[in-house]
Design a protein around this motif. Structure first.
Motif, PDB file in Angstrom:
ATOM      1  N   LYS B  38     -12.722 -32.013  16.056  1.00 14.79           N
ATOM      2  CA  LYS B  38     -12.532 -31.538  17.421  1.00 14.79           C
ATOM      3  C   LYS B  38     -10.961 -31.229  17.581  1.00 14.79           C
ATOM      4  O   LYS B  38     -10.102 -31.689  16.933  1.00 14.79           O
ATOM      5  N   GLY B  39     -10.634 -30.050  18.268  1.00 17.75           N
ATOM      6  CA  GLY B  39      -9.040 -29.704  18.468  1.00 17.75           C
ATOM      7  C   GLY B  39      -8.766 -28.952  17.122  1.00 17.75           C
ATOM      8  O   GLY B  39      -7.619 -28.282  17.355  1.00 17.75           O
ATOM      9  N   LYS B  40      -9.459 -28.663  16.195  1.00 17.46           N
ATOM     10  CA  LYS B  40      -9.024 -27.711  15.129  1.00 17.46           C
ATOM     11  C   LYS B  40      -9.589 -26.341  15.620  1.00 17.46           C
ATOM     12  O   LYS B  40     -10.132 -26.077  16.348  1.00 17.46           O
ATOM     13  N   TRP B  41      -9.036 -25.233  14.702  1.00 19.08           N
ATOM     14  CA  TRP B  41      -9.308 -24.026  14.734  1.00 19.08           C
ATOM     15  C   TRP B  41     -10.412 -23.735  13.844  1.00 19.08           C
ATOM     16  O   TRP B  41     -10.676 -24.202  12.696  1.00 19.08           O
ATOM     17  N   GLU B  42     -11.493 -22.888  14.547  1.00 17.65           N
ATOM     18  CA  GLU B  42     -12.928 -22.697  13.850  1.00 17.65           C
ATOM     19  C   GLU B  42     -13.198 -20.973  14.114  1.00 17.65           C
ATOM     20  O   GLU B  42     -12.742 -20.481  14.952  1.00 17.65           O
ATOM     21  N   PRO B 128      -3.493 -21.360  10.699  1.00 18.91           N
ATOM     22  CA  PRO B 128      -3.126 -22.580  11.004  1.00 18.91           C
ATOM     23  C   PRO B 128      -3.437 -23.781  10.010  1.00 18.91           C
ATOM     24  O   PRO B 128      -4.347 -23.650   9.287  1.00 18.91           O
ATOM     25  N   ALA B 129      -2.603 -24.619  10.090  1.00 16.62           N
ATOM     26  CA  ALA B 129      -2.764 -26.004   9.182  1.00 16.62           C
ATOM     27  C   ALA B 129      -3.905 -26.573   9.411  1.00 16.62           C
ATOM     28  O   ALA B 129      -4.654 -27.100   8.463  1.00 16.62           O
ATOM     29  N   MET B 131      -7.469 -26.310  10.206  1.00 19.84           N
ATOM     30  CA  MET B 131      -8.661 -25.481  10.157  1.00 19.84           C
ATOM     31  C   MET B 131      -9.716 -26.397  10.212  1.00 19.84           C
ATOM     32  O   MET B 131      -9.683 -27.228   9.217  1.00 19.84           O
ATOM     33  N   ALA B 132     -10.696 -26.208  11.025  1.00 18.83           N
ATOM     34  CA  ALA B 132     -12.105 -27.005  10.939  1.00 18.83           C
ATOM     35  C   ALA B 132     -12.859 -26.689   9.833  1.00 18.83           C
ATOM     36  O   ALA B 132     -12.812 -25.918   9.122  1.00 18.83           O
ATOM     37  N   PHE B 133     -13.506 -27.758   9.426  1.00 22.20           N
ATOM     38  CA  PHE B 133     -14.604 -27.673   8.283  1.00 22.20           C
ATOM     39  C   PHE B 133     -13.787 -26.999   6.990  1.00 22.20           C
ATOM     40  O   PHE B 133     -12.619 -27.184   6.821  1.00 22.20           O
ATOM     41  N   ASP B 134     -14.756 -25.976   6.347  1.00 24.01           N
ATOM     42  CA  ASP B 134     -14.113 -25.381   5.225  1.00 24.01           C
ATOM     43  C   ASP B 134     -13.825 -23.726   5.608  1.00 24.01           C
ATOM     44  O   ASP B 134     -13.870 -22.978   5.098  1.00 24.01           O
ATOM     45  N   HIS B 135     -13.403 -23.766   6.837  1.00 26.97           N
ATOM     46  CA  HIS B 135     -13.345 -22.429   7.641  1.00 26.97           C
ATOM     47  C   HIS B 135     -12.414 -21.317   6.787  1.00 26.97           C
ATOM     48  O   HIS B 135     -12.389 -20.449   6.935  1.00 26.97           O
ATOM     49  N   LYS B 136     -11.285 -22.204   6.517  1.00 26.24           N
ATOM     50  CA  LYS B 136     -10.249 -21.499   5.662  1.00 26.24           C
ATOM     51  C   LYS B 136     -10.803 -20.711   4.439  1.00 26.24           C
ATOM     52  O   LYS B 136     -10.561 -19.486   4.145  1.00 26.24           O
TER      53      LYS B 136
END
Lengths: 227, 227
Positions: B38-42, B128-129, B131-136
DNA sequence: ACAATAGTGTCTGTTAGACAGTATTCA
DNA sequence: TGAATACTGTCTAACAGACACTATTGT
């Protein structure tokens, strides 16, 4: 809101090259479920075992090992076929793997395990009429990708023994691409790409022995297309 | 023997080209589950809805429509990331889609829906540092495939408005491929491929107006590589 | 007229493709 | 010696890449 989870399987399109034609390994489906698919021809595959498979590649390898006791020369994820109508048991996603292997090893395997190597050329025209699920479609898609990738990579080398002559590779290229390439020009191009390593010893065939080569890496990509 | 079913999602790597750099659309994750994300970039994505999605492409489109009220210019399945550690809730498979759209439309969308368009160049160094899950990773893989495909197809045209000048296409090609191509030669090659259709009217830009072109099909493949 | 961009013609070096010819093995 | 296959050298046409030049708009 809650939704049913789809079933997730891996299916392996295990290919080889026999008499210049792409073949795919099939076996008669023995599972009772779903009843409509029993006795039809299918790819090697199975459900993801969430308790033992670390990832989808591991699932593909486990399936090949468990059902065939086999490890192919080359294995890669190809695409995913996922919809509500490919399996009568419900919404299903199949992660389809493409595998390549040399014919001698596969023919042995096939004999031992009751599989069949079926000609996959001519858009699946020679596949059995009774193919399980959408496996005919899966084969068509995987074979098309294989042909495309053969053009700009060393992929087809996996249809040969680990050590091979340039003329063998040349033949495999021509067969998969469906095009004639001048042997001298093929030789120049492929050696220019620096993706093959020369063997110490000569390799003997029917006529004059030639230089043996092997792949520097499992797969390498060319800057230009080769055939 | 019985196994848990994996979760199955689609995730869309929605890209555009701004100031010659690839960008990807991200939003802050609002879902409470799993709490760590929650609150991370996805990426935009979501679970397959087995009761309403006919197939995976339909699921991707529904997700884009429901969450963004948006339909991208180009959308295709890219690859599937499936393993036991990408989601703390358990074994998870994400069917990753690649989407392309022109920047103006996407910037509007982003402003309206509280998304961000983030620079995806330099191997994700500017993402962004948090990142949700493995989305990077998903972005890195999708972007690499995009760059490769740009080389031998009209893919990058989807970073432009439906009608464009050859110089626009040229610029997009150079940006995505990271290489300078002589304008005259680019012009010759791309017109030779017969994948573009000439507009009736001229298209006006800053200097001399030029011939407008549009794609004959959503995507076409070249025989040779172009840049 | 000048800045800006669109578009053309042509030269040169490289590569693709065709082909002739030589080399080395076995029978 | 002849059949079979490996391998090399060279010619030509096509293409890639570089570049000089002309064309058409707005200011």
């Amino acid at each position: 809101m809650h939704y049913e989870k789809p079933n997730v399987t891996v299916d392996v399109v295990l290919t080889t090259l026999i008499a210049g034609r792409l073949h795919v390994a099939l076996k008669i489906r023995e599972a009772d479920e779903p009843p409509t698919e029993k006795g039809k021809w299918e790819l090697t595959g199975g459900f993801i075992h969430t308790n033992e498979d670390g990832d989808d590649m591991a699932a593909a390898k486990r399936t090949l090992r468990a059902k065939l006791d086999f490890e192919p020369s080359y294995l890669e994820q190809s695409f995913t076929e996922a919809n509500d109508h490919r399996d009568s048991r419900g919404w299903s996603a199949s992660i389809v793997y493409l595998a390549l292997h040399e014919p001698a090893g596969l023919q042995e395997l096939v004999a031992a395990r009751g599989l069949q190597l079926v000609d996959a050329e001519d858009d699946g025209a020679h596949l059995p009429a009774n193919m399980a699920f959408d496996h005919k479609l899966l084969i068509a898609k995987a074979v098309e990708k294989l042909r495309a990738k053969a053009r700009y990579s060393t992929l087809v080398a996996h249809f040969l023994p680990p050590q091979f002559l340039l003329s063998d590779l040349h033949e495999a290229f021509q067969a998969v691409r469906g095009k004639v390439v001048n042997p001298a020009n093929f030789r120049k191009k492929i050696l220019d790409e620096k993706v093959l390593v020369e063997m110490e010893e000569r390799l003997f065939s029917k006529g004059r022995p030639g230089t043996g080569y092997y792949l520097a890496q499992p797969i390498a990509y060319f800057d230009r297309t080769i055939a």
